[in-house]
Design a protein around this motif. Structure first.
Motif, short mmCIF file in Angstrom:
data_model
loop_
_atom_site.label_atom_id
_atom_site.label_comp_id
_atom_site.label_asym_id
_atom_site.label_seq_id
_atom_site.Cartn_x
_atom_site.Cartn_y
_atom_site.Cartn_z
N ILE A 272 11.61 9.87 -12.30
CA ILE A 272 10.37 9.14 -12.08
C ILE A 272 10.04 9.12 -10.60
O ILE A 272 10.93 8.90 -9.76
CB ILE A 272 10.50 7.69 -12.62
CG1 ILE A 272 10.62 7.78 -14.13
CG2 ILE A 272 9.31 6.83 -12.19
CD1 ILE A 272 10.61 6.49 -14.85
N ILE A 273 8.77 9.41 -10.27
CA ILE A 273 8.33 9.24 -8.89
C ILE A 273 7.56 7.93 -8.84
O ILE A 273 6.63 7.70 -9.64
CB ILE A 273 7.44 10.42 -8.43
CG1 ILE A 273 8.28 11.69 -8.31
CG2 ILE A 273 6.77 10.10 -7.09
CD1 ILE A 273 7.52 12.92 -7.86
N TYR A 274 7.94 7.07 -7.91
CA TYR A 274 7.33 5.74 -7.82
C TYR A 274 6.67 5.61 -6.45
O TYR A 274 7.33 5.70 -5.41
CB TYR A 274 8.43 4.68 -8.01
CG TYR A 274 7.97 3.25 -7.92
CD1 TYR A 274 6.67 2.86 -8.26
CD2 TYR A 274 8.85 2.26 -7.50
CE1 TYR A 274 6.28 1.54 -8.18
CE2 TYR A 274 8.48 0.93 -7.41
CZ TYR A 274 7.17 0.58 -7.75
OH TYR A 274 6.78 -0.74 -7.67
N ILE A 275 5.35 5.43 -6.46
CA ILE A 275 4.61 5.32 -5.20
C ILE A 275 4.25 3.85 -4.98
O ILE A 275 3.46 3.28 -5.73
CB ILE A 275 3.34 6.20 -5.23
CG1 ILE A 275 3.73 7.65 -5.58
CG2 ILE A 275 2.62 6.15 -3.88
CD1 ILE A 275 2.56 8.59 -5.78
N GLU A 276 4.86 3.26 -3.99
CA GLU A 276 4.77 1.80 -3.80
C GLU A 276 5.08 1.45 -2.36
O GLU A 276 6.04 1.96 -1.78
CB GLU A 276 5.82 1.15 -4.73
CG GLU A 276 6.12 -0.30 -4.50
CD GLU A 276 4.96 -1.22 -4.88
OE1 GLU A 276 4.20 -1.57 -3.96
OE2 GLU A 276 4.83 -1.54 -6.07
N ASP A 277 4.25 0.57 -1.74
CA ASP A 277 4.53 0.22 -0.35
C ASP A 277 5.31 -1.09 -0.21
O ASP A 277 5.75 -1.42 0.88
CB ASP A 277 3.24 0.18 0.48
CG ASP A 277 2.20 -0.74 -0.11
OD1 ASP A 277 2.52 -1.41 -1.12
OD2 ASP A 277 1.07 -0.80 0.42
N ASN A 278 5.47 -1.81 -1.30
CA ASN A 278 6.19 -3.08 -1.21
C ASN A 278 7.69 -2.86 -1.44
O ASN A 278 8.12 -2.39 -2.50
CB ASN A 278 5.61 -4.05 -2.25
CG ASN A 278 6.29 -5.39 -2.21
OD1 ASN A 278 7.49 -5.49 -2.44
ND2 ASN A 278 5.52 -6.42 -1.90
N LEU A 279 8.46 -3.26 -0.43
CA LEU A 279 9.89 -2.98 -0.45
C LEU A 279 10.62 -3.71 -1.59
O LEU A 279 11.51 -3.15 -2.24
CB LEU A 279 10.50 -3.41 0.89
CG LEU A 279 11.46 -2.43 1.51
CD1 LEU A 279 10.79 -1.12 1.83
CD2 LEU A 279 12.07 -3.04 2.78
N ASP A 280 10.19 -4.96 -1.85
CA ASP A 280 10.85 -5.74 -2.90
C ASP A 280 10.64 -5.08 -4.26
O ASP A 280 11.56 -4.97 -5.06
CB ASP A 280 10.31 -7.18 -2.92
CG ASP A 280 10.74 -7.92 -1.67
OD1 ASP A 280 11.77 -7.51 -1.08
OD2 ASP A 280 10.05 -8.88 -1.29
N ASN A 281 9.40 -4.66 -4.51
CA ASN A 281 9.13 -3.98 -5.78
C ASN A 281 9.92 -2.68 -5.89
O ASN A 281 10.45 -2.35 -6.95
CB ASN A 281 7.63 -3.67 -5.92
CG ASN A 281 6.85 -4.92 -6.25
OD1 ASN A 281 7.42 -5.88 -6.79
ND2 ASN A 281 5.58 -4.94 -5.91
N GLN A 282 9.99 -1.95 -4.76
CA GLN A 282 10.76 -0.69 -4.76
C GLN A 282 12.19 -0.97 -5.20
O GLN A 282 12.75 -0.29 -6.08
CB GLN A 282 10.80 -0.09 -3.36
CG GLN A 282 9.54 0.62 -2.94
CD GLN A 282 9.74 1.34 -1.60
OE1 GLN A 282 10.84 1.38 -1.06
NE2 GLN A 282 8.67 1.90 -1.08
N ARG A 283 12.80 -2.02 -4.58
CA ARG A 283 14.20 -2.34 -4.87
C ARG A 283 14.38 -2.74 -6.32
O ARG A 283 15.29 -2.30 -7.00
CB ARG A 283 14.69 -3.49 -3.97
CG ARG A 283 15.00 -3.01 -2.59
CD ARG A 283 15.98 -3.96 -1.90
NE ARG A 283 15.85 -3.75 -0.47
CZ ARG A 283 15.15 -4.52 0.34
NH1 ARG A 283 14.56 -5.60 -0.11
NH2 ARG A 283 15.07 -4.25 1.62
#
Ligand code: ADP
Length: 398
Positions: free
Chosen positions: A7-18
């Motif tokens: 899965i490629i996840y494009i997200e700028d929020n670090l908490d959501n990324q984690r």
């Protein structure tokens, strides 16, 4: 699971990324993270994921635009793209589908359900927009894209005009600075010369050594300043063309640089000047300067014991001058940039050499002004070859 879905996840929020990373990797998924649209597009070009998860609220190229671009990639034509957003209105959903998404997950992310929701899309689930809604939404989306494009073009045009202006100011500043520096330097150089010749009295060995160091440094400084001035001037002055016999020009150059080569313990080899050839239509002193820079560099960047080759090849429509060396070489990533003013390769091997980064810019400008080309090939640790191609006849310069 037979294979670990990617899965490629494009997200700028670090908490959501984690959070997503933790949830998905614990369930056997592989995850590639991108913090903005362009980084996500770059990842998508290199991989073929099983699903793309795109946060619609990212800055810059937003999630809608990123999705549209992803959808246009042929290898992703059937890959599910799932939007992730805090804005859970039906309008926002519809706009995501119009941009190319296959579905929609709302924020905050529901960690317990996330993998099942994604698995459904990987298995083929697609949300569809009622046909009646599609056309007006598409039109509105297109309109928004065009407006964004227009805005970007406006901003780029302004930025470009500002860059031109600051480049002009920089050139003006460099020209006046060089003029200001040249006057006192001429006087310093004159007095150093008087001291060196002993006109002001005999020097003891210690004094002579100091004066020699001063003389060398004054020469370096005045070369740098002359290069700076020349680069400013050469951009605005016309060439003074005349028939130039390249064989005799190369012979003069050879004479001029032989002492340098000797000092550097580099063998200078010259070839191709024995048979007389028709002259080229050129500005002799400019051309000599361009080739001199190439030769100086070849000698400068070749360790003792190495070779520098100066070769002339005549062809019916053009003349080729090759300056080759067996020196330190130029890294591939620097090759495109070495002709730019002030560019110098960052390399521990070149640190001991003093330079201004202007020689190649000047050479390049002069050769192009003659309607010619200059190219370079190089291998690290083996050497470099600069090839100057000059047309035999002059095109009208307009
Ligand atoms: P400089 O005054 O630094 O020599 P140039 O514009 O002449 O400026 O060259 C730019 C840079 O390109 C140099 O600093 C050097 O890193 C690299 N370069 C140019 N010619 C050679 C060469 N023959 N061998 C290796 N490196 C070179």
């Amino acid at each position: 699971m037979l294979h670990e879905p990617l899965i490629i996840y494009i997200e700028d929020n670090l908490d959501n990324q984690r959070l997503v990373q933790r949830v998905l990797t614990s369930r056997g998924y592989r995850l590639l993270l991108a913090e903005d649209g362009p980084a996500g597009l770059a990842l998508a070009r290199e991989h073929t994921p099983d699903l793309l998860l795109v946060d619609l609220g990212i800055d810059g190229l937003d999630g809608y635009e990123t999705t549209t671009r992803l959808r246009g990639m042929s290898h992703l034509a059937h890959t599910p793209i799932v939007a992730l957003t805090a804005n859970n209105t039906s309008d926002s959903r519809a706009r995501a589908l119009v941009a190319g998404c296959d579905g929609f997950l709302s924020k905050p992310i529901d960690a317990r359900r996330l993998t099942d929701q994604l698995a459904e899309f990987i298995a083929g689930k697609r949300e569809l927009l009622p046909v009646a809604m599609e056309t007006p939404l598409l039109r509105a989306y297109n309109q928004k894209l065009v407006e964004r494009l227009e805005q970007q073009v406006r901003e780029l045009t302004t930025a470009n005009a500002e860059l031109h202006e600051s480049d002009r100011l920089k050139s003006q500043f460099l020209a006046s600075l060089s003029h200001e520096l040249r006057t006192p330097l001429t006087s310093i150089s004159g007095f150093v010369d008087l001291l060196a010749r002993g006109t002001l009295g005999e020097l003891n060995p210690g004094q002579r050594e100091c004066v020699d160091v001063m003389a060398r440094n004054v020469e370096t400084l005045s070369n740098q300043i002359n290069n700076l001035l020349y680069l400013q001037e050469v951009r605005s002055t016309q060439l003074r063309r005349e028939p130039v016999a390249l064989d005799s020009l190369l012979r003069c150059l050879e004479d001029a640089v032989r002492p340098l080569a000797k000092r550097a313990e580099v063998h200078l080899v010259i070839r191709g000047i024995d048979t007389p050839q028709p002259p080229v239509d050129a500005d002799r002193s400019a051309l000599e300067l361009a080739l001199r820079h190439l030769l100086d560099n070849a000698i400068k960047f070749t360790p003792a014991g190495g070779h520098v080759l100066l070769e002339l090849r005549n062809e019916p429509t053009r003349a080729l001058v090759r300056v080759g060396d067996t020196g330190i070489g130029i890294p591939p990533e620097a090759l495109e940039r070495i002709f730019l003013p002030f560019y110098q390769v960052e390399n521990p091997l070149t640190t001991p050499y003093i330079g201004s980064g202007l020689g190649l810019a000047i050479a390049h400008h002069i050769i192009e002004a003659h309607g010619g080309h200059i190219t370079v090939r190089s291998a690290m640790g083996k050497g470099s070859i600069f090839m100057v191609i000059l047309p035999r006849t002059t095109k009208n310069e307009g």
